[in-house]
Motif scaffolding. Sequence first.
Motif, PDB file in Angstrom:
ATOM      1  N   ASN A 185       6.103  19.875   0.152  1.00  0.00           N
ATOM      2  CA  ASN A 185       6.386  18.820   1.140  1.00  0.00           C
ATOM      3  C   ASN A 185       5.665  17.510   0.831  1.00  0.00           C
ATOM      4  OD1 ASN A 185       4.049  20.142   1.552  1.00  0.00           O
ATOM      5  ND2 ASN A 185       4.148  20.184   3.791  1.00  0.00           N
ATOM      6  N   GLU A 186       5.467  17.242  -0.448  1.00  0.00           N
ATOM      7  CA  GLU A 186       4.835  15.988  -0.871  1.00  0.00           C
ATOM      8  C   GLU A 186       5.666  14.783  -0.401  1.00  0.00           C
ATOM      9  OE1 GLU A 186       4.258  15.910  -5.118  1.00  0.00           O
ATOM     10  OE2 GLU A 186       4.383  13.753  -5.193  1.00  0.00           O
ATOM     11  N   THR A 187       4.965  13.754   0.124  1.00  0.00           N
ATOM     12  CA  THR A 187       5.676  12.519   0.491  1.00  0.00           C
ATOM     13  C   THR A 187       4.863  11.309   0.037  1.00  0.00           C
ATOM     14  OG1 THR A 187       4.588  12.478   2.634  1.00  0.00           O
ATOM     15  CG2 THR A 187       6.832  13.370   2.594  1.00  0.00           C
ATOM     16  N   CYS A 188       5.555  10.210  -0.132  1.00  0.00           N
ATOM     17  CA  CYS A 188       4.894   8.974  -0.529  1.00  0.00           C
ATOM     18  C   CYS A 188       5.418   7.877   0.390  1.00  0.00           C
ATOM     19  CB  CYS A 188       5.269   8.687  -1.983  1.00  0.00           C
ATOM     20  SG  CYS A 188       3.922   8.145  -2.976  1.00  0.00           S
ATOM     21  N   HIS A 189       4.596   7.371   1.305  1.00  0.00           N
ATOM     22  CA  HIS A 189       5.028   6.295   2.204  1.00  0.00           C
ATOM     23  C   HIS A 189       4.569   4.970   1.634  1.00  0.00           C
ATOM     24  CE1 HIS A 189       6.504   8.508   5.741  1.00  0.00           C
ATOM     25  NE2 HIS A 189       5.801   9.467   5.192  1.00  0.00           N
ATOM     26  N   ARG A 190       5.519   4.047   1.546  1.00  0.00           N
ATOM     27  CA  ARG A 190       5.166   2.742   0.973  1.00  0.00           C
ATOM     28  C   ARG A 190       5.418   1.648   1.994  1.00  0.00           C
ATOM     29  NH1 ARG A 190       7.379   5.772  -3.189  1.00  0.00           N
ATOM     30  NH2 ARG A 190       6.014   5.908  -4.997  1.00  0.00           N
ATOM     31  N   ALA A 221       0.843  -1.204   0.000  1.00  0.00           N
ATOM     32  CA  ALA A 221       0.000   0.000   0.000  1.00  0.00           C
ATOM     33  C   ALA A 221       0.872   1.246   0.000  1.00  0.00           C
ATOM     34  CB  ALA A 221      -0.917  -0.009   1.214  1.00  0.00           C
ATOM     35  N   VAL A 222       0.244   2.360  -0.266  1.00  0.00           N
ATOM     36  CA  VAL A 222       0.962   3.638  -0.340  1.00  0.00           C
ATOM     37  C   VAL A 222       0.076   4.716   0.275  1.00  0.00           C
ATOM     38  CG1 VAL A 222       1.875   5.384  -1.946  1.00  0.00           C
ATOM     39  CG2 VAL A 222       2.149   2.959  -2.492  1.00  0.00           C
ATOM     40  N   VAL A 223       0.700   5.609   1.038  1.00  0.00           N
ATOM     41  CA  VAL A 223      -0.008   6.826   1.457  1.00  0.00           C
ATOM     42  C   VAL A 223       0.681   7.985   0.745  1.00  0.00           C
ATOM     43  CG1 VAL A 223      -0.584   8.378   3.356  1.00  0.00           C
ATOM     44  CG2 VAL A 223      -0.717   5.902   3.692  1.00  0.00           C
ATOM     45  N   ALA A 224      -0.034   8.594  -0.192  1.00  0.00           N
ATOM     46  CA  ALA A 224       0.512   9.738  -0.941  1.00  0.00           C
ATOM     47  C   ALA A 224      -0.025  11.001  -0.270  1.00  0.00           C
ATOM     48  CB  ALA A 224       0.070   9.675  -2.397  1.00  0.00           C
ATOM     49  N   ARG A 225       0.906  11.804   0.252  1.00  0.00           N
ATOM     50  CA  ARG A 225       0.493  12.957   1.074  1.00  0.00           C
ATOM     51  C   ARG A 225       0.917  14.258   0.414  1.00  0.00           C
ATOM     52  NH1 ARG A 225       2.082  15.904   5.226  1.00  0.00           N
ATOM     53  NH2 ARG A 225       4.187  15.548   4.468  1.00  0.00           N
TER      54      ARG A 225
END
Length: 315
Positions: A227-232, A217-221
């Motif tokens: 300050n865009e981030t993508c947690h995988r 899964a990914v949380v695209a913030r």
Amino acid sequence: MTSETPPPVDPTPVERRHRVAERAADEIQHRLAEPLRPGLYLVATPIGNLADITLRALVVMTRADRIYCEDTRQSLKLMQRFGIEQRLDNYHEHNAERERPRILAALAAGKIVALISDAGTPLISDPGYKLVRSAVGEGHAVHAIPGPSAVLAGLVESGLPTDEFHFAGFLPPKSGTRKNRIVELATIPGTIVLFEAPTRLGDCLADLAEVLGERPAVVARELTKLNETCHRGTLAELASWAQAATVKGECVILIGPGQALAVDDAAIEQVLLKALDAGSVRDAAAAVAERLGVPRRRVYDLAIELNEKKRAKDE
Ligand code: SAM
């Protein structure tokens, strides 16, 4: 004496940039001067980075007879940034029933009406669907002016499969109903895309992990912002991260397809309970079997058992 043509000089980087700026300015000048057909325009606007505005969005907002938006203060910032002085009117869930006939009357009078939302593509978890349905029903022209969309921006940068995806909007805020909804989504074969408020992110991911199990899964913030981030990670990893950290900003959750998930009896019963309240055993079983992609006979047997238990309890 021979006169030689001097070799062409490559433009400097500054000249190249000027050329792009000039061409973009020419393009918009040209389009601003062209007539615009009447109708309802659904105009996508930036989801954070104002430079994502499209030339057509600027043209339509400049030429529109009326612009409807969710929150005039929010949309005014965009308009002021680009020097657009059109009047803004509200169209949101609290005044939609009242405003819709006025908008339809304007369309019937041959006006150009633009609908924008606070950010992104109108109608996508934003107002507008009923307006478009009515406009189409009354034979008015409806034009999409495509552009920013948190769904597509999140999907394409997630690294998850893009050939098939299912957008499910916001899940219910309460854990019980949310888990029921997740059970319904469990059999979807493609990537699932969800919106979620940062304050609910941890709890929502925990429910997703509990029902869907180990899935990438990914949380695209804060997509498109500085300050865009993508947690995988797996759903469980992301749930731990979100529950431990204070996540701020806007988020899209994307969940990769799982192995063909074995839906257990408890999960089927959970969905059946609601369906049995609404209809007969036969109808409930048919609807749930289709929704969860499981054999109708199995659901029917469970529905009979559940119904008997329910009747025994009521007596
Ligand atoms: N219609 C919009 C669109 O097309 O993107 C979405 C509107 S919906 C009311 C707002 C939700 O979109 C937010 O709660 C968040 O889940 C998501 N969203 C909007 N902008 C975002 C961004 N810059 N980064 C991540 N998610 C965003």
